[in-house]
Write a protein that holds these residues in place. Structure first.
Motif, PDB file in Angstrom:
ATOM      1  N   GLU A 150       4.101   8.107  37.335  1.00 47.61           N
ATOM      2  CA  GLU A 150       5.228   8.273  38.228  1.00 47.61           C
ATOM      3  C   GLU A 150       6.535   8.980  37.392  1.00 47.61           C
ATOM      4  OE1 GLU A 150       5.969   5.605  41.132  1.00 47.61           O
ATOM      5  OE2 GLU A 150       4.136   4.553  41.192  1.00 47.61           O
ATOM      6  N   ASP A 151       7.389   9.710  37.806  1.00 46.35           N
ATOM      7  CA  ASP A 151       8.480  10.711  37.055  1.00 46.35           C
ATOM      8  C   ASP A 151       8.129   9.881  35.465  1.00 46.35           C
ATOM      9  OD1 ASP A 151       9.636  10.912  39.601  1.00 46.35           O
ATOM     10  OD2 ASP A 151      10.102   8.687  39.514  1.00 46.35           O
ATOM     11  N   GLY A 152       7.356  10.759  34.538  1.00 45.06           N
ATOM     12  CA  GLY A 152       6.729  10.866  33.479  1.00 45.06           C
ATOM     13  C   GLY A 152       6.836   9.556  32.483  1.00 45.06           C
ATOM     14  N   ARG A 153       5.940   8.426  33.249  1.00 45.30           N
ATOM     15  CA  ARG A 153       6.636   6.990  32.987  1.00 45.30           C
ATOM     16  C   ARG A 153       5.359   6.224  33.755  1.00 45.30           C
ATOM     17  NH1 ARG A 153      10.325   5.483  29.829  1.00 45.30           N
ATOM     18  NH2 ARG A 153      12.343   6.602  29.548  1.00 45.30           N
ATOM     19  N   HIS A 168       5.622  20.867  41.978  1.00 44.16           N
ATOM     20  CA  HIS A 168       4.963  20.761  40.950  1.00 44.16           C
ATOM     21  C   HIS A 168       3.864  21.174  41.056  1.00 44.16           C
ATOM     22  CE1 HIS A 168       6.706  16.617  41.649  1.00 44.16           C
ATOM     23  NE2 HIS A 168       6.620  16.412  40.696  1.00 44.16           N
ATOM     24  N   ASP A 176       4.439  15.078  34.861  1.00 40.33           N
ATOM     25  CA  ASP A 176       5.930  14.249  35.607  1.00 40.33           C
ATOM     26  C   ASP A 176       5.127  13.125  36.590  1.00 40.33           C
ATOM     27  OD1 ASP A 176       8.463  14.096  36.844  1.00 40.33           O
ATOM     28  OD2 ASP A 176       7.241  14.206  38.206  1.00 40.33           O
ATOM     29  N   ARG A 177       3.656  13.653  37.528  1.00 40.78           N
ATOM     30  CA  ARG A 177       3.118  12.658  38.284  1.00 40.78           C
ATOM     31  C   ARG A 177       1.315  12.556  37.555  1.00 40.78           C
ATOM     32  NH1 ARG A 177       5.239   9.928  43.098  1.00 40.78           N
ATOM     33  NH2 ARG A 177       6.951   8.964  42.602  1.00 40.78           N
ATOM     34  N   ARG A 191       5.698  19.332  36.483  1.00 41.05           N
ATOM     35  CA  ARG A 191       7.050  20.042  36.873  1.00 41.05           C
ATOM     36  C   ARG A 191       7.222  21.467  36.091  1.00 41.05           C
ATOM     37  NH1 ARG A 191      10.278  17.388  39.327  1.00 41.05           N
ATOM     38  NH2 ARG A 191      12.345  18.137  39.582  1.00 41.05           N
ATOM     39  N   TRP A 247      -0.742   6.291  41.812  1.00 40.56           N
ATOM     40  CA  TRP A 247       0.113   6.950  41.216  1.00 40.56           C
ATOM     41  C   TRP A 247       0.159   5.980  39.227  1.00 40.56           C
ATOM     42  CZ3 TRP A 247       0.784  12.021  41.950  1.00 40.56           C
ATOM     43  CH2 TRP A 247       1.377  11.578  43.233  1.00 40.56           C
TER      44      TRP A 247
END
Length: 449
Positions: free
Chosen positions: A423-426, A54, A412-413, A387, A420
């Motif tokens: 998380e993981d793009g969502r 990252h 991505d985060r 990322r 957060w």
């Protein structure tokens, strides 16, 4: 992460902070420590996030937007028009805006911003057709649900077509209503302190949509309540012609005459200021938001950012409304601003780090939030992690430069206040497919009505 428990964001691929090669420690919603090369955290850490894939930026800050306009992207009637014609085509559509449509439009805007690495956003909402009197309340509720930090500017228009203005009569309000609601919103939502999640600013729309009386009264109300002022100014040559014809002065002269030129004010666009006006703005400590994509789409020109910064002004960045930009993606706006200003000034004047500065510390200055926009101990832990695992980044060497030059478009985060939010793009708990379906239905209904 448990309240107070320290998190080490460890060994990032790159980070926009000096002396943080091994990452940062976050505790109690703030940056607690920078970890330099070859070192370990000095304080105990409860959890570790391995950030080796990252690139870490301060959370990006968007200082000009119109959330509701996500409902009118790529609208045929408004294509290939300059500002006044573009507004004339869209005002009748916006006059049909409903609370349900606004909630969907604002949710789309804030979600799109958040996943682009934006942790703080402003919004300039100035359309109040009958039934939409609680527009700012709706936006505040969406922001709380999404988890993004906001400065919601209570926009206003009271100069309609019957008075020689541009907006239809149905979407303007009278001065007393505007001022009373402005005070209500400040009392209800405006939080003090550098960790505030929701703040209110006051935002007369423009010199051609509000009366002089309202502009002056708004400036006085902002001073009384110690909140900021925002307005469009010097976006197009037409605006300058309008002010010289109606008020016998320039837009900046008009703003100053109304008592709205000063350190609590930030302006959207600032394309058509001359060198003497830039010096006046610097002396007044007034900031400007650069809206690169919108200015290009509408053919308005480009903000003279280097002259402004050379004079001592602070320049921020905004995506502007999605009916002109057609996007609410702030990391893409960074690239657009870099390219536009590189074209204007050349390679020796503008770098990718300049564009990132406009979207971080510059934007933080616009809204008076010095604890945002920079990764340093004591500042709020608003962070965006990207990322570099897409084709567009393959072969890149400098990870910070790659985000701008290769065109990052999705984080991505994302962390807001130590938590957060992406998380993981969502965005946790947000059903994007369902949101898009309902938003599209609302947009089509708005334009067909």
């Amino acid at each position: 992460m448990t309240e107070g428990a320290a998190l080490w964001i460890k060994d990032p691929l790159g980070i926009l902070a000096d002396g943080a090669e091994r990452g940062v420690v976050v505790a109690d919603g703030r940056i607690a420590e920078l970890v330099p090369v070859g070192a370990m955290p000095a304080m105990p850490v409860a959890r570790t996030f391995e950030a080796g894939e990252h690139v870490v930026l301060p959370g990006l800050i968007n200082t000009h937007h119109h959330f509701y306009q996500t409902l009118t992207r790529a609208t045929p009637a408004a294509l290939d028009r300059e500002l006044f014609g573009w507004l004339g085509a869209l005002y009748p559509i916006w006059a049909r805006l409903t609370p349900e449509a606004l909630e969907l439009g604002a949710t789309v805007a804030m979600a799109e911003l958040l996943v682009s690495g934006c942790t703080t956003t402003t919004d300039h909402h100035y359309v109040f057709p009958p039934g939409l009197e609680t527009a700012i309340d709706i936006e505040a509720a969406v922001a709380k649900r999404i988890g993004i930090r906001v400065v919601l500017t209570r926009g206003s228009m009271n100069l309609s077509q019957r008075d020689g203005g541009l907006p239809p009569d149905s979407i303007v309000q009278d001065e007393d209503t505007i001022l009373a609601d402005s005070q209500r919103l400040i009392d209800r939502y405006h939080q003090r302190g550098d960790d505030a999640m929701t703040q209110i600013a006051l935002a007369p729309c423009s010199p051609f949509t509000v009366t002089t009386s309202l502009m002056r009264a708004t400036a006085a109300l902002a001073e009384k309540n110690d909140v900021r002022i925002h307005t469009h100014l010097a976006e197009t040559k037409d605006e300058g012609d309008y002010c010289r014809t109606k008020y016998q002065c320039s837009p900046l002269d008009y703003l100053e005459d109304c008592g709205a030129l000063g350190s609590r004010t930030w302006l959207a666009h600032g394309v058509h200021f001359d060198s003497d006006e830039i010096k006046r703005l610097a002396r007044a400590r007034t900031s400007v938001t650069h809206c690169a994509c919108s200015n290009q789409v509408l053919g308005s020109g480009g903000c003279p950012v280097c002259e402004m910064e050379d004079a001592g002004m602070r320049v921020g960045m905004g995506v502007d409304g999605s009916a002109s930009n057609n996007s609410s993606n702030l990391i893409q706006e960074v690239r657009a601003a870099f390219l536009l200003q590189r074209h204007r000034y050349g390679v020796t004047r503008v770098s990718h780090r300049d564009a990132l500065r406009w979207a971080t510390t510059g934007s933080a200055a616009c809204i008076g939030r010095p604890a945002l926009g920079e990764i340093k101990p004591g500042n709020i832990a608003d962070l965006a992690l990207f990322r570099l695992d897409e084709l567009r980044f393959s072969g890149s060497t400098d990870p910070i430069a790659a985000l701008v030059l290769c065109g990052a478009h999705r984080a991505d985060r994302v962390m807001v206040g130590g938590r957060w939010a992406v998380e993981d793009g969502r965005i946790p708990g947000l059903d994007v497919d369902d949101l898009m379906r309902r938003h599209t239905v609302a947009a089509h209904r708005l334009q067909r009505a």
